[in-house]
Design a protein around this motif. Structure first.
Motif, PDB file in Angstrom:
ATOM      1  N   GLY A   4      30.734  37.301  30.777  1.00 49.32           N
ATOM      2  CA  GLY A   4      31.049  38.573  30.305  1.00 49.32           C
ATOM      3  C   GLY A   4      32.141  39.330  31.466  1.00 49.32           C
ATOM      4  O   GLY A   4      31.996  40.589  31.119  1.00 49.32           O
ATOM      5  N   THR A   5      32.803  38.759  32.191  1.00 40.65           N
ATOM      6  CA  THR A   5      33.718  39.573  33.148  1.00 40.65           C
ATOM      7  C   THR A   5      34.536  40.446  32.359  1.00 40.65           C
ATOM      8  O   THR A   5      34.849  41.400  32.732  1.00 40.65           O
ATOM      9  N   LEU A   6      35.525  39.660  31.412  1.00 36.53           N
ATOM     10  CA  LEU A   6      36.584  40.806  30.772  1.00 36.53           C
ATOM     11  C   LEU A   6      35.826  41.884  29.976  1.00 36.53           C
ATOM     12  O   LEU A   6      36.385  42.844  29.985  1.00 36.53           O
ATOM     13  N   LEU A   7      34.657  41.559  29.394  1.00 34.22           N
ATOM     14  CA  LEU A   7      33.923  42.684  28.906  1.00 34.22           C
ATOM     15  C   LEU A   7      33.616  43.924  29.780  1.00 34.22           C
ATOM     16  O   LEU A   7      33.800  44.987  29.448  1.00 34.22           O
ATOM     17  N   ILE A   8      33.037  43.502  30.737  1.00 32.54           N
ATOM     18  CA  ILE A   8      32.828  44.664  31.794  1.00 32.54           C
ATOM     19  C   ILE A   8      33.733  45.183  32.497  1.00 32.54           C
ATOM     20  O   ILE A   8      33.837  46.137  32.685  1.00 32.54           O
ATOM     21  N   GLU A   9      34.989  44.461  32.952  1.00 37.41           N
ATOM     22  CA  GLU A   9      36.065  44.880  33.331  1.00 37.41           C
ATOM     23  C   GLU A   9      36.796  45.932  32.483  1.00 37.41           C
ATOM     24  O   GLU A   9      37.135  47.326  32.772  1.00 37.41           O
ATOM     25  N   ARG A  10      36.607  45.739  31.250  1.00 36.04           N
ATOM     26  CA  ARG A  10      37.273  46.636  30.072  1.00 36.04           C
ATOM     27  C   ARG A  10      36.300  47.911  29.798  1.00 36.04           C
ATOM     28  O   ARG A  10      37.025  49.086  30.054  1.00 36.04           O
ATOM     29  N   VAL A  37      40.978  43.057  21.074  1.00 40.65           N
ATOM     30  CA  VAL A  37      40.352  41.887  21.265  1.00 40.65           C
ATOM     31  C   VAL A  37      40.943  41.511  22.689  1.00 40.65           C
ATOM     32  O   VAL A  37      42.092  41.332  22.918  1.00 40.65           O
ATOM     33  N   LEU A  38      39.971  40.791  23.296  1.00 43.85           N
ATOM     34  CA  LEU A  38      40.132  40.273  24.756  1.00 43.85           C
ATOM     35  C   LEU A  38      39.661  39.007  24.971  1.00 43.85           C
ATOM     36  O   LEU A  38      38.380  38.980  24.698  1.00 43.85           O
ATOM     37  N   ALA A  39      40.510  38.055  24.998  1.00 44.03           N
ATOM     38  CA  ALA A  39      39.789  36.860  24.953  1.00 44.03           C
ATOM     39  C   ALA A  39      40.283  35.732  26.055  1.00 44.03           C
ATOM     40  O   ALA A  39      41.430  35.496  26.202  1.00 44.03           O
ATOM     41  N   ASN A  40      39.379  35.066  27.011  1.00 42.37           N
ATOM     42  CA  ASN A  40      39.996  33.878  27.713  1.00 42.37           C
ATOM     43  C   ASN A  40      39.304  32.762  26.814  1.00 42.37           C
ATOM     44  O   ASN A  40      38.378  32.158  27.023  1.00 42.37           O
ATOM     45  N   LEU A  41      40.403  32.118  26.078  1.00 43.06           N
ATOM     46  CA  LEU A  41      40.044  31.162  25.294  1.00 43.06           C
ATOM     47  C   LEU A  41      39.731  29.798  25.864  1.00 43.06           C
ATOM     48  O   LEU A  41      40.485  29.597  26.986  1.00 43.06           O
ATOM     49  N   PRO A  42      38.757  29.006  25.291  1.00 43.69           N
ATOM     50  CA  PRO A  42      38.286  27.728  26.008  1.00 43.69           C
ATOM     51  C   PRO A  42      39.439  26.801  26.143  1.00 43.69           C
ATOM     52  O   PRO A  42      40.390  26.833  25.353  1.00 43.69           O
ATOM     53  N   PHE A  43      39.502  26.361  27.377  1.00 42.57           N
ATOM     54  CA  PHE A  43      40.723  25.093  27.564  1.00 42.57           C
ATOM     55  C   PHE A  43      40.019  23.844  27.255  1.00 42.57           C
ATOM     56  O   PHE A  43      40.771  22.805  27.507  1.00 42.57           O
TER      57      PHE A  43
END
Length: 435
Positions: free
Chosen positions: A291-297, A352-358
Motif C-alpha cells: 500500500g505504499t504508493l496509495l498512501i503516499e499519493r 493509475v499508479l502501479a509498481n508492477l510485479p517483477f
C-alpha cells in the motif's frame, strides 16, 4: 555445552558463534568459562563477540572483566562492548543551524521530483549530480520535511578518486556548529562505499578515520551511533559524508507490515508526485502490495479517493494494516482480487499508479498476460486526460504493449535506480489529451 570444550579450536570457535546467536540460560556463564580456558588467540575473539551478541547485563559484566591478549581480541572487545552499550541519546539540532555544505541523497533518475518537493516546502534546492541535490535550509526538522530524499548529509571532504588517506586527513567536521550534545562526544558508524577492498585495507582506512576524527569528539561506535561517516569511492572523486541519524525518521511510520518486492518508500513518494494530476479524484493501484504508493499519493491531496487491488492475501493484510496506521482508511479501499480482471476496477479513474510485479511474488507467473490485462484496463478505465505511471524492470514487455495500445500516449519515460536495480518508469496520458 560440551562443544565449547571440543578438542578442535575450530570446533570451539563454531560453538561460540552458535551460542552467541542462540543465547539462553547459562550461555554467558559457559562463554565466560570457555574464554578463561582458551589459549588459542584466533578463537578468543569469537567468544568475545558471542558475549556481545547476547548483550544482556551478565554479558556486559563478563566483557568488563576481559583483558585482551592480541590486537584482534582488542578489536573484538571494542565491538562487543559497543554492542552492549546504551543507545546514543542527548543530541538535537541547534535551533539556528545551517550550512553551505548541506546536501540530500535522492533516488537516481528522480532528482527533479525531489527538487520540486523541496521548492514546495520553501527549501532552496539544486542539482549537484545524479542522486545528490544541494540544500539551503534550517536543519531542525529538515529530513522529516522531505519525503523524496533518503537522507540529509554534509560534505566534509572531497579528494581524488581512490585517495582515501589524503581525503580523510583533510576532512573537517564542525559538528558542534550543527548539533547540540549533552557531552563532547558524538558516536558514529563508519562505512566505505562503492569499492571492494580487503579486510586489511578496510581496517587500515578505519584506523586512520578513528585517529583523525577522535580529536574532534567523534567516536567510532558501529552499534549505537548518532551519525554515519560514509567514505564514498565515486568514479570522479572520493567523498566523505557526515550523515546525522539521531533525529527519528517519522516519515514512513505507517509501514507496520511489508511484503516481498515492496517499493522503497522514498521512491514511492517520488512516483506519487510524478503521476499527480491537477484535477484527479479517483486513483487506482492494481498491484498495490503493502500500500505504499496509495498512501503516499493520498498524503498529497486530501480530496482524492483511492482503490488498491492485489491478488495476494499477505499483501492485502499488510496494505490494510498500513492504511489504518496512516489514518487513511476512509479514503483508501483495499480489495483482494486480480489486478488484471476488469471487474475489480472502478468504472472510471483519473490516475493509475502501479509498481508492477517483477515476477518474484505474483501468483500469475505469466507476466506478459498480467501486463497485457492491466494495460488494457488502464486504456478502458482511465478518463480522458487521465494519467498513469507504471514502474517495472520488465521494460521490453511493457514497451511492446504500449506500442499496441494507441489510446495511451507516453508522456515521459525514465530509468530509475533503486537498491542497485535499474527500473523503467512510464508516465502515460489518455491519447485524447496529448498536450
Amino acid at each position: 555445552m560440551p562443544e565449547l570444550t571440543d578438542e578442535s579450536p575450530l570446533g570451539r570457535r563454531i560453538a561460540a558463534i552458535a551460542l552467541g546467536k542462540r543465547g539462553g540460560p547459562g550461555a554467558v556463564a559457559a562463554l565466560r568459562a570457555a574464554l578463561a580456558r582458551e589459549d588459542v588467540l584466533w578463537v578468543r575473539p569469537s567468544m568475545i563477540l558471542a558475549l556481545g551478541k547476547i548483550g544482556d547485563d551478565d554479558a556486559r559484566a563478563a566483557l568488563a572483566d576481559v583483558e585482551p591478549r592480541s590486537e584482534a581480541e582488542s578489536e573484538a572487545l571494542r565491538k562487543a562492548r559497543d554492542r552492549v552499550s546504551a543507545p546514543a541519546t542527548g543530541f538535537a539540532w541547534r535551533s539556528d543551524a545551517t550550512s553551505d555544505r548541506l546536501f540530500a541523497s535522492v533516488p537516481l533518475g528522480l532528482e527533479d521530483v525531489a527538487i520540486a518537493e523541496a521548492a514546495e516546502r520553501t527549501i532552496e534546492a539544486s542539482l549537484v549530480r545524479r542522486g545528490v541535490i544541494a540544500l539551503r535550509a534550517p536543519l531542525p526538522g529538515l529530513r522529516n520535511a522531505l519525503r523524496c530524499a533518503y537522507d540529509v548529509r554534509f560534505l566534509i571532504a572531497e579528494g581524488a578518486p581512490g585517495a582515501f588517506t589524503e581525503t580523510i586527513a583533510n576532512a573537517r567536521v564542525p559538528w558542534h556548529e550543527w548539533i547540540r550534545s549533552e557531552s563532547d562526544a558524538l558516536p558514529y558508524r563508519f562505512s566505505l562505499e562503492n569499492v571492494r577492498v580487503t579486510r586489511q585495507q578496510f581496517s587500515d582506512v578505519l584506523r586512520l578515520a578513528r585517529e583523525t576524527f577522535a580529536p574532534l569528539g567523534l567516536i567510532d561506535s558501529p552499534s549505537n551511533y548518532a551519525a554515519m561517516l560514509r567514505v564514498e569511492a565515486d568514479a570522479d572523486a572520493t567523498r566523505i559524508w557526515f550523515v546525522p541519524t539521531f533525529e527519528p525518521d517519522e516519515r514512513f511510520a505507517y509501514r507496520l507490515a511489508d511484503v516481498g518486492a515492496s517499493i522503497n518508500p522514498v521512491v514511492g513518494a517520488c512516483l506519487a508526485r510524478l503521476v499527480r494530476g491537477k484535477a484527479s479524484r479517483i486513483v487506482v493501484d492494481p498491484t498495490c502490495g503493502s500500500g505504499t504508493l496509495l498512501i503516499e499519493r493520498a498524503l498529497l491531496d486530501s480530496d482524492v479517493m483511492l482503490s488498491g487491488i492485489d491478488i495476494s492475501p499477505t499483501s492485502i493484510r499488510a496494505a490494510t494494516g498500513n492504511v489504518i496506521a496512516a489514518r487513511l482508511a476512509a479514503r483508501i479501499a483495499i480489495r483482494q482480487a486480480d489486478g488484471g480482471d476488469s471487474a475489480a476496477w472502478p468504472d472510471r479513474c483519473d490516475e493509475v499508479l502501479a509498481n508492477l510485479p517483477f515476477g518474484n511474488r505474483t501468483e500469475d507467473r505469466n507476466l506478459d498476460g498480467l501486463y497485457r490485462r492491466v494495460v488494457g484496463n488502464i486504456g478502458c478505465t482511465l478518463a480522458p486526460g487521465g494519467r498513469a505511471l507504471l514502474y517495472t524492470a520488465h521494460t521490453k514487455t511493457l514497451i511492446a504493449l504500449l506500442r499496441r495500445t494507441p489510446q495511451l500516449a507516453v508522456r515521459e519515460e525514465r530509468r530509475v535506480e533503486s537498491g542497485g536495480l535499474q527500473v523503467g518508469l512510464w508516465l502515460l496520458v489518455k491519447a485524447s489529451d496529448r498536450r
